[in-house]
Motif scaffolding. Structure first.
Motif, PDB file in Angstrom:
ATOM      1  N   THR A 176       0.842  -1.202   0.000  1.00 28.45           N
ATOM      2  CA  THR A 176       0.000   0.000   0.000  1.00 28.45           C
ATOM      3  C   THR A 176       0.871   1.242   0.000  1.00 28.45           C
ATOM      4  O   THR A 176       0.538   2.233   0.625  1.00 28.45           O
ATOM      5  CB  THR A 176      -0.916   0.029   1.226  1.00 28.45           C
ATOM      6  OG1 THR A 176      -0.098  -0.136   2.379  1.00 28.45           O
ATOM      7  CG2 THR A 176      -1.960  -1.034   1.173  1.00 28.45           C
ATOM      8  N   ASP A 177       1.995   1.196  -0.684  1.00 28.44           N
ATOM      9  CA  ASP A 177       2.887   2.344  -0.662  1.00 28.44           C
ATOM     10  C   ASP A 177       2.455   3.380  -1.699  1.00 28.44           C
ATOM     11  O   ASP A 177       1.359   3.315  -2.244  1.00 28.44           O
ATOM     12  CB  ASP A 177       4.336   1.889  -0.887  1.00 28.44           C
ATOM     13  CG  ASP A 177       4.504   1.211  -2.230  1.00 28.44           C
ATOM     14  OD1 ASP A 177       3.497   1.052  -2.931  1.00 28.44           O
ATOM     15  OD2 ASP A 177       5.637   0.844  -2.580  1.00 28.44           O
ATOM     16  N   ARG A 203      14.548  -4.838   0.846  1.00 30.54           N
ATOM     17  CA  ARG A 203      13.385  -3.963   1.016  1.00 30.54           C
ATOM     18  C   ARG A 203      13.616  -2.652   0.262  1.00 30.54           C
ATOM     19  O   ARG A 203      12.759  -2.182  -0.474  1.00 30.54           O
ATOM     20  CB  ARG A 203      13.228  -3.724   2.514  1.00 30.54           C
ATOM     21  CG  ARG A 203      12.217  -2.763   2.960  1.00 30.54           C
ATOM     22  CD  ARG A 203      10.842  -3.260   2.763  1.00 30.54           C
ATOM     23  NE  ARG A 203      10.167  -2.311   1.910  1.00 30.54           N
ATOM     24  CZ  ARG A 203       8.896  -2.315   1.637  1.00 30.54           C
ATOM     25  NH1 ARG A 203       8.142  -3.269   2.116  1.00 30.54           N
ATOM     26  NH2 ARG A 203       8.368  -1.404   0.887  1.00 30.54           N
ATOM     27  N   GLU A 224      14.625   8.325   4.130  1.00 30.40           N
ATOM     28  CA  GLU A 224      14.382   6.934   4.514  1.00 30.40           C
ATOM     29  C   GLU A 224      15.684   6.174   4.539  1.00 30.40           C
ATOM     30  O   GLU A 224      15.862   5.228   5.295  1.00 30.40           O
ATOM     31  CB  GLU A 224      13.455   6.271   3.502  1.00 30.40           C
ATOM     32  CG  GLU A 224      12.007   6.434   3.826  1.00 30.40           C
ATOM     33  CD  GLU A 224      11.133   5.788   2.794  1.00 30.40           C
ATOM     34  OE1 GLU A 224      11.327   4.605   2.504  1.00 30.40           O
ATOM     35  OE2 GLU A 224      10.264   6.483   2.268  1.00 30.40           O
ATOM     36  N   TRP A 225      16.561   6.549   3.670  1.00 33.98           N
ATOM     37  CA  TRP A 225      17.839   5.850   3.576  1.00 33.98           C
ATOM     38  C   TRP A 225      18.867   6.818   2.997  1.00 33.98           C
ATOM     39  O   TRP A 225      18.590   7.502   2.015  1.00 33.98           O
ATOM     40  CB  TRP A 225      17.702   4.630   2.663  1.00 33.98           C
ATOM     41  CG  TRP A 225      18.902   3.770   2.615  1.00 33.98           C
ATOM     42  CD1 TRP A 225      19.257   2.787   3.489  1.00 33.98           C
ATOM     43  CD2 TRP A 225      19.946   3.801   1.618  1.00 33.98           C
ATOM     44  NE1 TRP A 225      20.445   2.217   3.113  1.00 33.98           N
ATOM     45  CE2 TRP A 225      20.874   2.815   1.966  1.00 33.98           C
ATOM     46  CE3 TRP A 225      20.166   4.574   0.494  1.00 33.98           C
ATOM     47  CZ2 TRP A 225      22.007   2.577   1.215  1.00 33.98           C
ATOM     48  CZ3 TRP A 225      21.305   4.326  -0.256  1.00 33.98           C
ATOM     49  CH2 TRP A 225      22.215   3.333   0.109  1.00 33.98           C
TER      50      TRP A 225
END
Lengths: 380, 338
Positions: free
Chosen positions: B118-119, B243, B321-322
């Motif tokens: 659901t991204d 991921r 996020e990264w």
């Protein structure tokens, strides 16, 4: 699941799931029914429901506050706490009443059963509302263009402390305000805030000065979360690039940095007595660092983006997992130090008996227990 | 004789009986209707009831076969008649006709699965949006970068190249969203060499920042094929395992429309190896059952992920996020992030 859940860390995720992690057994589990959650139930704020930490309150994006009972291991209550606009920016509990604060600046105290709730307008753009642990009637708020205010819930008309912005800069321009997180320093009136403009500021309401008494800078990126270390002398801050640092509150210098974070932390919390700090955020990992030797003790992948976290304040983590009641008695006899904690001991003892019916915990985990115990004795 | 049996069958299934077939058995056919309607039928009425009958009860094999064919024919006739009638009604109603019901398929009756992603890319993969891409560059691009943007837009269907004109990205993004762009690609140039790429998914992110190297234009390729056609290419995403790799892979996948046009025989490959993403664009040809020929059409380039940021481009106050931290993360040569 009949036995009470004894997790060390509880984490609320962006997908609305409550996760519990037992760091000694190295187990993580979901405590929300995964099939029923949607992205509207994103967990925005969490807090403990009672001092024994048997209940967890979760503020969700759709305006409900869910209460999870760790002893009954299920969700016991659902409160509809809608009001104002935006998501929850803070949650607290005072005498069975729930304190909520939303982004638009509406702070509410929801008395159980009573229809009329105390309402307070703390100013728009709130980013964080923090409830003071020591003085249960005190809350602090701050946000974007909304400088720090401290409120007494008994006297809600006026804040008991209102911070004053810094003097204009060398170009005579106004200094912008954007508080991202704040915390109360234990055993004093002081408050620490961190801002999107990478400042860490200490305010002292007991002094006549309303401007910060200390300002420190860390890095060049917005600071997103902070937590005060158990000794109250330093603060752990994290920025949006995933750098976490321990900053000394007397000099404002960086004591050390905690490595290993890849994404922006959303929540950081230090243990009440042990030198441990847990952090979680957008990189979907829960990390537990040791504060003194900077070592990464635990790293748990939790599959979704993590918004908030609660770290238990219990100590002696390994013991509670595999101490038989017999050993318990022996220990009580030989060690007088524990007498001061009688009430807690009895409680845990009953729980331990319940636990011992289950097979004993498996692998031995290296949490620096010996150090802690030594420390305890010194303190006593 | 067959006629009587037929009417007897008709009594059990009144709907299937053709209208106007009046015969002796009609009496019987009315009787059960009354019997069902009145509660507690008397014994006499029960006696009058004809024996219940169905084709499957016929023991005679030939007879059974004959009756079964008859039944099927009747059903088909009726179905066609109903269809004709409905069509007539639709024509009569004209524009006011109710919308045609959606046919039930196994696909659209799929059971709910809680692990469905659901991204931010879910609308693309649920086929709710079609990609529309804006390609721009850093300010004042020079020769090679300009050519590269043109070639990139010839590969990505439904993409448009715009001059940057000194505009800030934060100002471009709201305009892009207003014009229904789904992605924004910004190429950065340093001393006439393209060296960076920002890929931002709209309207709510994420934004990836890549280092770009080894850009080779179509003209500089050896043994290149003819220029690519305007068919929608296929996309191959190789070796995106973690991921983070998945989210990057989904980001690349959502640049190209869902249904590739296989007649074009064109394929875009994003191959990940050691965290370097190699882009190649080929045309293939099945020479025989066993042999396949490929021909590179170009351009080719290599990407390396620097950071992934939540939300649209906001390098100052955005949350990452990264972030690739070389000294912290690249401690082992055997550790890869994508």
């Amino acid at each position: 699941m009949a036995a009470p859940v004894r997790n060390h860390v509880w984490v609320g995720t962006e997908t609305g799931i409550l996760k519990g992690i037992n760091l000694v057994k190295k187990q993580a589990a979901n405590y929300t029914d995964v099939s029923s959650v949607t992205r509207d139930q994103e967990v925005n704020a969490m807090c403990w429901g009672d001092p024994q930490e048997s209940e967890i309150l979760m503020g969700c994006k759709d305006g409900t506050v869910k209460v999870y009972s760790a002893e009954k291991s299920k969700f016991t209550e659902f409160h509809d706490c809608r009001g104002g606009e935006g998501v929850f920016r803070g949650l607290g509990v005072v005498d069975n009443a729930i304190i909520t604060c939303v982004e638009s600046g509406l702070l509410k105290v929801w008395q159980e059963g009573a229809s009329d709730s105390l309402e307070l307008q703390v100013g728009a753009g709130v980013q964080k509302m923090r409830h003071c642990d020591a003085h249960r009637q005190k809350v602090g708020t701050g946000g974007k263009e909304n400088d720090l205010k401290i409120w007494d819930l008994q006297k809600p008309e006026e804040p008991i402390f209102r911070a004053k912005n810094l003097r204009n800069d060398w170009l005579d321009l106004r200094v912008p305000v954007w508080i991202r997180d704040l915390d109360f320093i234990p055993d004093s009136d002081k408050i620490v805030t961190c801002t999107s403009y990478h400042q860490i500021r200490v305010y002292d309401p007991s002094s006549p000065q309303r401007r910060p008494v200390l300002e420190a800078m860390y890095g060049e990126d917005p600071l997103t979360a902070l937590s005060i270390t158990p000794d109250g002398r330093s603060v752990v801050v994290g920025n949006s690039h995933g750098n976490i640092a321990v900053i000394d509150l007397r000099k404002g210098s960086v004591l050390c940095t905690l490595k290993g974070c890849a994404g922006s932390p959303r929540s950081i919390q230090c243990h009440k007595s042990m030198p441990l700090v847990a952090s979680c955020g957008l990189d979907r990992f829960l990390r537990v660092h040791h504060l003194n030797d900077k070592e990464l003790l635990h790293k748990v992948y939790l599959k979704s983006r993590l918004n908030s976290l609660l770290l238990t304040s219990r100590d002696k983590w390994e013991e509670e997992e595999r101490v038989a009641p017999v050993d318990q008695d022996v220990k009580d006899e030989e060690d007088e130090v524990w007498d001061g904690m009688e009430t807690v001991e009895e409680k845990t003892a009953t729980k331990r008996q319940a636990v011992t019916r289950e097979p004993d915990a498996d692998g031995v985990v290296k949490v620096p227990s010996s150090k802690k115990q030594k420390k305890k004795k010194k303190v006593a | 004789m067959p006629h009587i049996i037929y009417s007897a069958w008709g009594s059990t299934c009144p709907a299937a009986r053709p209208p106007g077939s009046v015969n002796n058995s009609c009496k019987y056919s009315d009787a059960p209707a009354e019997g069902h309607g009145a509660p507690g039928p008397s014994l006499e009425q029960d006696v009058l009831l004809p024996p219940t009958f169905s084709v499957s009860e016929i023991k005679n094999k030939q007879r059974h076969h004959y009756m079964f064919l008859k039944l099927k024919q009747d059903r088909r006739r009726e179905k066609l008649a109903l269809k004709k009638k409905r069509k007539k009604e639709r024509v009569a109603l004209g524009d006011k006709a109710p919308p045609k019901p959606v046919p039930k398929t196994i696909e659209n009756q799929r059971e709910h699965d809680e692990t469905t992603e659901t991204d931010e890319f879910a609308p693309y993969f649920n086929k709710q949006t079609t990609p529309k891409i804006l390609i721009t560059t850093s300010d004042r691009p020079r020769g090679r970068t300009v050519k590269f943007t043109e070639q990139l837009s010839s590969i990505i269907p439904n993409s448009q190249v715009y001059y940057r004109r000194g505009l800030a990205l934060k100002k471009i993004i709201p305009q892009c969203i207003a014009r229904d762009f789904t992605d924004l690609i910004v190429l950065n140039e340093d001393r006439k060499v393209p060296n960076g790429l920002i890929l931002s998914h709209l309207p709510d992110g994420p934004t990836a920042h890549f280092k770009m190297s080894n850009v080779r234009l179509r003209k500089e390729m050896k043994r290149k094929g003819k220029d690519p056609t305007e068919h929608q290419p296929e996309v191959i995403l190789n070796n995106f395992t973690t991921r983070l790799g998945h989210s990057i892979g989904r980001m690349f996948a959502s640049l190209v429309p869902h249904e590739p046009q296989f007649t074009g025989r064109q394929v875009a490959t994003f191959h990940n190896q050691w965290d370097y993403i190699f882009f190649r664009f080929h045309r293939y040809l099945f020479k025989s059952e066993k042999r396949v020929g490929i021909q590179e059409l170009g351009p080719r380039f290599t990407l390396k992920l620097r950071s992934l940021q939540k939300g649209t481009f906001d390098s100052k106050y955005g949350e990452y996020e990264w972030v690739h931290k070389r000294h912290e993360m690249d401690t082992s040569r055997r550790k890869f992030h994508l």
